[in-house]
Enzyme design. Structure first.
Site, short mmCIF file in Angstrom:
data_model
loop_
_atom_site.label_atom_id
_atom_site.label_comp_id
_atom_site.label_asym_id
_atom_site.label_seq_id
_atom_site.Cartn_x
_atom_site.Cartn_y
_atom_site.Cartn_z
N ASN A 81 -21.06 11.74 -24.99
CA ASN A 81 -21.17 10.35 -24.55
C ASN A 81 -22.09 9.51 -25.46
OD1 ASN A 81 -19.52 10.93 -22.39
ND2 ASN A 81 -21.19 11.29 -20.95
N PRO A 96 -26.58 2.19 -20.06
CA PRO A 96 -27.04 3.37 -19.30
C PRO A 96 -26.30 4.65 -19.69
CG PRO A 96 -25.59 2.01 -17.93
CD PRO A 96 -25.67 1.33 -19.27
N TYR A 138 -13.43 12.65 -6.07
CA TYR A 138 -12.27 12.13 -6.83
C TYR A 138 -11.40 13.28 -7.31
CZ TYR A 138 -9.60 10.69 -10.92
OH TYR A 138 -8.59 10.52 -11.85
N THR A 173 -5.93 7.13 -0.20
CA THR A 173 -4.93 6.74 -1.21
C THR A 173 -4.44 7.94 -2.02
OG1 THR A 173 -5.58 4.44 -1.44
CG2 THR A 173 -4.67 5.47 -3.40
N LYS A 214 -7.53 14.39 -6.28
CA LYS A 214 -6.42 14.48 -7.24
C LYS A 214 -5.83 15.90 -7.23
CE LYS A 214 -5.10 11.68 -9.77
NZ LYS A 214 -4.11 10.57 -9.63
N ASP A 229 0.86 -1.19 0.00
CA ASP A 229 0.00 0.00 0.00
C ASP A 229 0.91 1.24 0.00
OD1 ASP A 229 -1.70 2.10 0.73
OD2 ASP A 229 -2.91 0.82 2.04
N THR A 268 -5.10 14.23 -13.63
CA THR A 268 -6.26 14.23 -14.51
C THR A 268 -6.67 15.64 -14.91
OG1 THR A 268 -8.63 13.72 -14.52
CG2 THR A 268 -7.68 14.13 -12.39
N ASP A 269 -7.38 15.74 -16.03
CA ASP A 269 -7.93 17.05 -16.44
C ASP A 269 -9.11 17.45 -15.54
OD1 ASP A 269 -9.82 15.22 -17.38
OD2 ASP A 269 -9.80 15.92 -19.45
N GLU A 270 -9.63 16.48 -14.75
CA GLU A 270 -10.80 16.80 -13.92
C GLU A 270 -10.48 17.82 -12.83
OE1 GLU A 270 -13.37 13.68 -12.71
OE2 GLU A 270 -13.13 12.59 -14.58
P1 NAD Z 1 -7.17 2.06 -12.11
O1 NAD Z 1 -8.27 2.29 -11.14
O2 NAD Z 1 -7.41 1.17 -13.27
O3 NAD Z 1 -5.90 1.46 -11.33
C1 NAD Z 1 -5.46 1.96 -10.12
C2 NAD Z 1 -4.41 1.01 -9.56
O4 NAD Z 1 -3.90 1.53 -8.33
C3 NAD Z 1 -4.93 -0.40 -9.25
O5 NAD Z 1 -4.03 -1.39 -9.72
C4 NAD Z 1 -5.01 -0.43 -7.73
O6 NAD Z 1 -4.86 -1.73 -7.18
C5 NAD Z 1 -3.86 0.49 -7.36
N1 NAD Z 1 -4.01 1.09 -6.03
C6 NAD Z 1 -5.11 1.71 -5.53
N2 NAD Z 1 -4.89 2.11 -4.26
C7 NAD Z 1 -3.60 1.77 -3.97
C8 NAD Z 1 -2.77 1.94 -2.83
N3 NAD Z 1 -3.22 2.54 -1.72
N4 NAD Z 1 -1.50 1.49 -2.88
C9 NAD Z 1 -1.02 0.86 -3.98
N5 NAD Z 1 -1.78 0.67 -5.10
C10 NAD Z 1 -3.05 1.12 -5.09
O7 NAD Z 1 -6.68 3.49 -12.56
P2 NAD Z 1 -6.22 3.99 -14.00
O8 NAD Z 1 -7.42 4.26 -14.81
O9 NAD Z 1 -5.18 3.09 -14.51
O10 NAD Z 1 -5.60 5.41 -13.60
C11 NAD Z 1 -4.23 5.51 -13.22
C12 NAD Z 1 -3.94 6.93 -12.80
O11 NAD Z 1 -4.23 7.81 -13.88
C13 NAD Z 1 -4.78 7.44 -11.63
O12 NAD Z 1 -3.94 8.22 -10.81
C14 NAD Z 1 -5.86 8.29 -12.27
O13 NAD Z 1 -6.27 9.31 -11.41
C15 NAD Z 1 -5.11 8.85 -13.47
N6 NAD Z 1 -5.97 9.15 -14.62
C16 NAD Z 1 -6.74 8.19 -15.18
C17 NAD Z 1 -7.50 8.50 -16.31
C18 NAD Z 1 -8.38 7.46 -16.98
O14 NAD Z 1 -9.09 7.82 -17.92
N7 NAD Z 1 -8.38 6.22 -16.59
C19 NAD Z 1 -7.45 9.79 -16.86
C20 NAD Z 1 -6.68 10.76 -16.21
C21 NAD Z 1 -5.90 10.42 -15.11
O1 DAU Z 2 -11.07 12.97 -17.50
C1 DAU Z 2 -10.20 12.04 -16.92
C2 DAU Z 2 -10.99 11.10 -16.03
O2 DAU Z 2 -11.70 10.22 -16.89
C3 DAU Z 2 -10.10 10.30 -15.08
O3 DAU Z 2 -9.46 11.18 -14.21
C4 DAU Z 2 -10.92 9.27 -14.30
O4 DAU Z 2 -10.06 8.46 -13.52
C5 DAU Z 2 -11.65 8.39 -15.29
O5 DAU Z 2 -12.49 7.48 -14.59
C6 DAU Z 2 -12.49 9.24 -16.25
O6 DAU Z 2 -13.58 9.87 -15.52
P1 DAU Z 2 -15.04 10.00 -16.16
O7 DAU Z 2 -16.00 10.17 -15.07
O8 DAU Z 2 -15.05 11.00 -17.26
O9 DAU Z 2 -15.16 8.52 -16.84
P2 DAU Z 2 -16.38 7.50 -16.90
O10 DAU Z 2 -15.96 6.40 -17.84
O11 DAU Z 2 -16.85 7.09 -15.55
O12 DAU Z 2 -17.52 8.34 -17.59
C7 DAU Z 2 -17.34 8.93 -18.86
C8 DAU Z 2 -18.58 9.73 -19.17
O13 DAU Z 2 -19.67 8.81 -19.38
C9 DAU Z 2 -19.03 10.64 -18.06
O14 DAU Z 2 -19.61 11.82 -18.63
C10 DAU Z 2 -20.12 9.85 -17.32
C11 DAU Z 2 -20.74 9.05 -18.45
N1 DAU Z 2 -21.27 7.72 -18.08
C12 DAU Z 2 -20.46 6.88 -17.38
C13 DAU Z 2 -20.90 5.62 -17.03
C14 DAU Z 2 -20.03 4.68 -16.22
C15 DAU Z 2 -22.53 7.34 -18.49
O15 DAU Z 2 -23.26 8.11 -19.17
N2 DAU Z 2 -22.97 6.08 -18.17
C16 DAU Z 2 -22.21 5.21 -17.43
O16 DAU Z 2 -22.69 4.07 -17.14
#
Ligand code: NAD
Ligand code: DAU
Length: 356
Positions: A261, A217, A162, A104, A166, A63, A137-139
């Site tokens: 979406n 959905p 979230y 985390t 971040k 962790d 993230t851009d969020e």
């Molecule tokens: P993910 O949820 O798929 O994976 C997260 C990983 O972190 C998992 O393997 C989990 O086991 C591990 N983890 C969680 N808590 C932990 C802890 N306390 N110690 C050690 N490991 C831990 O996430 P992802 O989609 O691969 O995103 C990776 C990074 O990129 C994140 O920081 C997220 O905020 C950022 N990010 C993701 C997206 C996206 O679209 N997925 C976009 C922008 C930024």
């Molecule tokens: O912008 C970067 C972010 O993108 C990352 O920082 C996050 O880790 C990653 O999860 C993602 O966040 P979003 O909330 O944008 O992703 P998600 O796939 O959950 O949703 C994408 C869009 O779709 C959002 O507008 C919500 C919508 N949505 C999502 C789900 C799961 C739906 O309409 N229906 C759904 O069932």
């Protein structure tokens, strides 16, 4: 072999981390990877099957909030680079249970920064130039209206637990640069998609539901806009920032693929209909779209201006949305057992098989 970098990858069993590790081990055989992951629900060790034998790879089940273990690992492995992915990443989960996100994403990042500070800023540090790359993230920038784009200078305005967690971690990373001179870089990227994404996120969820005849959905009116970044493009950008980024700088990474979406979901349905034919019902898959209750605090639009990283480091995305979606759909079709094991939870057995 002379090892050029000793990288601690946190969260390397998650979606982006796995893609990053696979890319690095293939393209940089003289970089060593220590993959540290807690294996939460989102961590899937199966994703690294076959890689365990690579001598430049080691998995550590831990962790990031465990300060003692982080300190020991920095020393034992002479870590000189951190690529910090580990986080709770799903916005909907942060709304129903924010505590893990604070722990985390904020405390965990702080703990890693402290371990890096102790290891690198002490007189006894003998390794090469260190670097701490924080993946964000851009969020953090909040929500856009119909026009405008996020730049590195856009003020933070996070709206969900979230994105607030971040944003806090980004501030901490930046503070460690200004206060202690820790060599950090931050990346803020848009929505990733591609192989190995957990089927709670929109694209893999829609794939899985389409294949199993479940409703698709759409939150609210479906006109929310995200900028879609193919995960390989993102991982290549991270490598460039790691190698050539400037200490203390933030880099926005985007895909130049703004989509509503509804369009994303329809494209996946149409691609599947074309590739494998209509389902038994004879109806196009998009007929399963249903509009459901909106996400609270749902950000209306994200759009990344990625011109800074292009000017500074020469990186730009290579994948169009159409090409990226085609690759993604093909990967999920070829890996339906992977999807099934994630959905039924049996992916967790792999850890027990490998490590007891
Ligand atoms: P993910 O949820 O798929 O994976 C997260 C990983 O972190 C998992 O393997 C989990 O086991 C591990 N983890 C969680 N808590 C932990 C802890 N306390 N110690 C050690 N490991 C831990 O996430 P992802 O989609 O691969 O995103 C990776 C990074 O990129 C994140 O920081 C997220 O905020 C950022 N990010 C993701 C997206 C996206 O679209 N997925 C976009 C922008 C930024
Ligand atoms: O912008 C970067 C972010 O993108 C990352 O920082 C996050 O880790 C990653 O999860 C993602 O966040 P979003 O909330 O944008 O992703 P998600 O796939 O959950 O949703 C994408 C869009 O779709 C959002 O507008 C919500 C919508 N949505 C999502 C789900 C799961 C739906 O309409 N229906 C759904 O069932």
């Amino acid at each position: 072999m002379d090892i050029k970098r000793r990288i601690l990858v946190t969260g390397g069993c998650g979606f982006i981390g796995v893609n990053f590790i696979r890319l690095v081990l293939q393209d940089y055989p003289d970089w060593r990877i220590i993959n540290l992951d807690k294996l939460t629900y989102a961590g899937n060790l199966q994703n690294l099957k076959g890689i365990e034998e690579n001598k430049q790879y080691r998995f550590v089940h831990a962790d990031i909030c465990d300060a003692e273990q982080m300190e020991q690992l920095f020393a034992a492995e002479q870590i000189d680079s951190v690529v910090h992915f580990a986080a709770e990443s799903h916005v909907d989960r942060s709304i129903t249970g924010p505590a893990e996100f604070i722990q985390t994403n904020i405390i965990g990042t702080f703990t890693l920064l402290e371990a890096a500070r102790k290891a690198w800023l002490e007189d006894s540090w003998q390794g090469s130039d260190p670097r701490f790359l924080h993946v964000s993230t851009d969020e953090v920038y909040g929500s856009l209206g119909a026009t405008g784009m996020f730049r590195e200078t856009t003020p933070f305005d996070p709206r969900s637990p979230y994105s607030a967690s971040k944003a806090s971690s980004d501030h901490l990373v930046s503070a460690y640069f200004h206060t202690y001179g820790l060599p950090v870089v931050i990346t803020n990227c848009s929505n990733n998609y591609g192989p190995y994404q957990f089927p709670e996120k929109l694209i893999p969820l829609v794939f899985h539901n389409s294949m199993t005849g479940k409703p698709l959905p759409i939150y609210g009116d479906g006109k929310y806009v995200r900028d879609w970044l193919y995960v390989k493009d993102h991982c290549e950008a991270i490598v460039e920032v790691l190698k050539k980024g400037k200490d203390g700088e933030s880099y926005n990474i985007g895909g130049n693929n703004e989509k509503q979406n509804l369009e994303v979901v329809t494209t996946i349905c149409d691609t599947l209909d074309e590739k494998i034919g209509l389902p038994a019902s004879g109806e196009p898959r998009k007929n399963n779209i249903i509009f459901v209750k909106d996400r609270p605090g749902h950000d209306r639009r994200y759009a990344i201006d990625a011109s800074f990283i292009k000017e500074q480091l020469g990186w730009e995305p290579k994948f169009s949305f159409d090409k990226g979606i085609e690759n993604t759909v093909e990967w999920y079709l070829a890996n339906q057992e992977w999807v099934a094991s994630v959905v039924d939870g049996s992916y967790r057995d792999y850890y027990k098989k490998m490590y007891g």
